[in-house]
Design an enzyme around this catalytic site. Structure first.
Site, PDB file in Angstrom:
ATOM      1  N   ASN A  49       0.991  -1.076  -0.174  1.00 19.86           N
ATOM      2  CA  ASN A  49       0.032  -0.117   0.032  1.00 19.86           C
ATOM      3  C   ASN A  49       0.762   1.129  -0.113  1.00 19.86           C
ATOM      4  O   ASN A  49       1.347   1.512   0.941  1.00 19.86           O
ATOM      5  CB  ASN A  49      -0.874  -0.145   1.311  1.00 19.86           C
ATOM      6  CG  ASN A  49      -1.718   1.336   1.444  1.00 19.86           C
ATOM      7  OD1 ASN A  49      -1.731   2.100   0.563  1.00 19.86           O
ATOM      8  ND2 ASN A  49      -2.352   1.428   2.655  1.00 19.86           N
ATOM      9  N   TRP A  50       1.093   1.949  -1.160  1.00 18.93           N
ATOM     10  CA  TRP A  50       1.897   2.978  -1.539  1.00 18.93           C
ATOM     11  C   TRP A  50       1.440   4.421  -0.669  1.00 18.93           C
ATOM     12  O   TRP A  50       2.167   5.243  -0.433  1.00 18.93           O
ATOM     13  CB  TRP A  50       2.211   3.293  -2.615  1.00 18.93           C
ATOM     14  CG  TRP A  50       3.123   2.267  -3.358  1.00 18.93           C
ATOM     15  CD1 TRP A  50       3.658   1.060  -2.857  1.00 18.93           C
ATOM     16  CD2 TRP A  50       4.140   2.501  -4.506  1.00 18.93           C
ATOM     17  NE1 TRP A  50       4.754   0.642  -3.472  1.00 18.93           N
ATOM     18  CE2 TRP A  50       4.806   1.355  -4.678  1.00 18.93           C
ATOM     19  CE3 TRP A  50       4.205   3.550  -5.399  1.00 18.93           C
ATOM     20  CZ2 TRP A  50       5.932   1.480  -5.708  1.00 18.93           C
ATOM     21  CZ3 TRP A  50       5.135   3.516  -6.346  1.00 18.93           C
ATOM     22  CH2 TRP A  50       5.999   2.347  -6.594  1.00 18.93           C
ATOM     23  N   LYS A  51       0.096   4.193  -0.388  1.00 19.57           N
ATOM     24  CA  LYS A  51      -0.446   5.399   0.337  1.00 19.57           C
ATOM     25  C   LYS A  51      -0.416   6.524  -0.696  1.00 19.57           C
ATOM     26  O   LYS A  51      -0.257   6.442  -1.707  1.00 19.57           O
ATOM     27  CB  LYS A  51       0.012   5.653   1.935  1.00 19.57           C
ATOM     28  CG  LYS A  51       0.042   4.493   2.669  1.00 19.57           C
ATOM     29  CD  LYS A  51       0.101   4.484   4.204  1.00 19.57           C
ATOM     30  CE  LYS A  51      -0.095   3.127   4.710  1.00 19.57           C
ATOM     31  NZ  LYS A  51       0.280   3.207   6.238  1.00 19.57           N
ATOM     32  N   HIS A  84      -9.461   1.339   4.946  1.00 17.96           N
ATOM     33  CA  HIS A  84      -7.856   1.490   5.722  1.00 17.96           C
ATOM     34  C   HIS A  84      -7.952   2.419   6.733  1.00 17.96           C
ATOM     35  O   HIS A  84      -8.994   3.361   6.935  1.00 17.96           O
ATOM     36  CB  HIS A  84      -7.031   1.884   4.839  1.00 17.96           C
ATOM     37  CG  HIS A  84      -5.585   1.791   5.414  1.00 17.96           C
ATOM     38  ND1 HIS A  84      -4.980   2.872   6.334  1.00 17.96           N
ATOM     39  CD2 HIS A  84      -4.473   0.989   5.236  1.00 17.96           C
ATOM     40  CE1 HIS A  84      -3.914   2.531   6.689  1.00 17.96           C
ATOM     41  NE2 HIS A  84      -3.591   1.497   5.894  1.00 17.96           N
ATOM     42  N   GLU A 142      -6.434   4.690   8.204  1.00 19.06           N
ATOM     43  CA  GLU A 142      -6.132   6.065   7.812  1.00 19.06           C
ATOM     44  C   GLU A 142      -7.401   6.728   7.104  1.00 19.06           C
ATOM     45  O   GLU A 142      -7.685   8.032   7.168  1.00 19.06           O
ATOM     46  CB  GLU A 142      -4.914   6.306   6.981  1.00 19.06           C
ATOM     47  CG  GLU A 142      -3.784   5.870   7.712  1.00 19.06           C
ATOM     48  CD  GLU A 142      -2.491   5.311   7.026  1.00 19.06           C
ATOM     49  OE1 GLU A 142      -2.684   5.451   5.635  1.00 19.06           O
ATOM     50  OE2 GLU A 142      -1.939   4.729   7.506  1.00 19.06           O
ATOM     51  N   GLU A 158      -5.017  -4.706  10.535  1.00 21.96           N
ATOM     52  CA  GLU A 158      -4.026  -3.789  10.850  1.00 21.96           C
ATOM     53  C   GLU A 158      -4.117  -2.982  12.135  1.00 21.96           C
ATOM     54  O   GLU A 158      -4.910  -2.245  12.310  1.00 21.96           O
ATOM     55  CB  GLU A 158      -3.992  -2.868   9.663  1.00 21.96           C
ATOM     56  CG  GLU A 158      -3.638  -3.512   8.541  1.00 21.96           C
ATOM     57  CD  GLU A 158      -3.067  -2.319   7.399  1.00 21.96           C
ATOM     58  OE1 GLU A 158      -1.975  -2.601   6.875  1.00 21.96           O
ATOM     59  OE2 GLU A 158      -3.675  -1.435   7.132  1.00 21.96           O
ATOM     60  N   GLY A 183       3.258   2.047  10.766  1.00 24.51           N
ATOM     61  CA  GLY A 183       4.335   2.945  10.649  1.00 24.51           C
ATOM     62  C   GLY A 183       5.093   3.436  11.970  1.00 24.51           C
ATOM     63  O   GLY A 183       5.753   4.572  11.960  1.00 24.51           O
ATOM     64  N   SER A 193       3.755  -2.333  10.211  1.00 29.27           N
ATOM     65  CA  SER A 193       5.325  -2.497  10.377  1.00 29.27           C
ATOM     66  C   SER A 193       5.992  -3.861   9.987  1.00 29.27           C
ATOM     67  O   SER A 193       6.836  -4.189  10.707  1.00 29.27           O
ATOM     68  CB  SER A 193       5.761  -1.958  12.067  1.00 29.27           C
ATOM     69  OG  SER A 193       5.445  -0.816  12.244  1.00 29.27           O
ATOM     70  N   GLY A 235       3.186  -1.129   4.094  1.00 29.06           N
ATOM     71  CA  GLY A 235       3.247   0.402   3.825  1.00 29.06           C
ATOM     72  C   GLY A 235       4.638   0.846   3.581  1.00 29.06           C
ATOM     73  O   GLY A 235       5.063   0.315   2.302  1.00 29.06           O
ATOM     74  N   GLY A 236       5.231   1.378   4.391  1.00 29.48           N
ATOM     75  CA  GLY A 236       6.561   1.936   4.017  1.00 29.48           C
ATOM     76  C   GLY A 236       7.681   1.057   3.465  1.00 29.48           C
ATOM     77  O   GLY A 236       8.215   1.251   2.434  1.00 29.48           O
TER      78      GLY A 236
HETATM   79  P1  13P Z   1       3.201   0.085   7.605  1.00 28.42           P
HETATM   80  O1  13P Z   1       3.890  -1.105   6.940  1.00 28.42           O
HETATM   81  O2  13P Z   1       4.110   1.453   7.148  1.00 28.42           O
HETATM   82  O3  13P Z   1       3.512   0.125   9.216  1.00 28.42           O
HETATM   83  O4  13P Z   1       1.921   0.597   7.079  1.00 28.42           O
HETATM   84  C1  13P Z   1       0.909  -0.514   7.054  1.00 28.42           C
HETATM   85  C2  13P Z   1      -0.198  -0.199   6.479  1.00 28.42           C
HETATM   86  O5  13P Z   1      -1.049   0.675   6.925  1.00 28.42           O
HETATM   87  C3  13P Z   1      -0.630  -1.020   5.146  1.00 28.42           C
HETATM   88  O6  13P Z   1      -1.748  -0.497   4.816  1.00 28.42           O
END
Ligand code: 13P
Length: 251
Positions: A11-13, A97, A99, A167, A173, A212, A233-234
């Site tokens: 997920n590149w956000k 998600h 967020e 999640e 993150g 993470s 994510g990251g």
């Molecule tokens: P991180 O891997 O950066 O913690 O993010 C997880 C996430 O929200 C994937 O949707």
């Protein structure tokens, strides 16, 4: 026995510009080395890159979006419909998600309506659930997560229409992850809920862990029972890091 196909999803956000397509190419090159046949690899870039990625995507990488509107078209400035996503050639969409739930006030009801729109058009919905840190501290993890699962899956969905991503909000993150036992407990509870609702087919629904995930902890997290892949994510932004997570499915 029904067994879910594993998925490692990035997920590149709100990250990535036109030159980021180099990361997709690099990833495809790394995947040429092979991944277990029962594991899919997915990248969900921002909307601005969706068409380019979906057009250029190698067969080894599926492409998905990060959200869609619940309506099929109309006066919704700035929004994107499930049909528009499907039209780019993408095949998945992340829905609900944390967020989006936090930044855009998306309730389970909204998440369910969006998932319904996605499924209706033939996209696979990745429905996200997870507790906040205060909910965990209050001992509410299972009740929060299960009510999100129950209320976010559309009433007319069938088992192959969607997957679930667990999640924990506090693990996103932050570099913090739940213990293996905590992950096992939540995934087992989600699995039970899915089997209660979809009977045998519920055993075939993938449940991803997200929060993470990185190359150094992927092996441990991905080997937990009922963990059928990762939502990353990251560590999905750089092909090399993401490939290090996919390594958990090369053994
Ligand atoms: P991180 O891997 O950066 O913690 O993010 C997880 C996430 O929200 C994937 O949707």
């Amino acid at each position: 026995m029904t067994h879910p196909k594993s998925i490692v999803a990035g997920n590149w956000k709100m990250n990535g510009l036109s030159d980021s397509i180099a990361q997709l190419d690099a990833l495809a090159g790394m995947l040429d080395k092979g991944v277990k046949a029962d594991c899919d690899v997915l990248i969900c870039p921002p909307f601005t890159l969706l068409s380019a990625f979906a057009m250029q995507t190698p067969t080894s990488v599926a492409i998905g979006a990060q959200d869609c509107h619940m309506n099929s078209s109309g006066a919704h400035t700035g929004d994107i419909s499930a049909e528009m996503i499907k039209d780019t050639g993408a095949s998945y969409v992340i829905i609900g998600h944390s967020e989006r739930r936090a930044d855009h006030g998306e309730t389970n009801e909204i998440v369910s309506a969006k998932a319904k729109a996605a499924i209706h058009i033939g996209l696979k919905a990745i429905i996200c659930v997870g507790e906040t840190e205060s909910q965990r501290d209050a001992g509410q993890t299972l009740s929060v997560v299960l009510s999100q699962v129950i209320d976010s899956i559309p009433s007319d969905a069938s088992a192959d229409d969607f997957i679930i991503a667990y999640e924990p909000v506090w693990a996103i993150g932050t570099g913090r992850t739940p213990t293996v036992q905590d992950v096992a407990d939540v995934h087992a509870a989600i699995r039970k809920q899915l089997v209660d609702r979809f009977t045998e087919a519920g055993k075939g629904i993938a449940i991803l862990y997200g929060g993470s995930v990185k190359p150094s902890n992927a092996d441990e997290l991905m080997s937990v029972e009922n963990v059928n892949g990762a939502l990353v994510g990251g560590a999905s932004l750089k092909a090399e890091d993401f490939n290090g997570i996919i390594d958990a499915y090369r053994k």
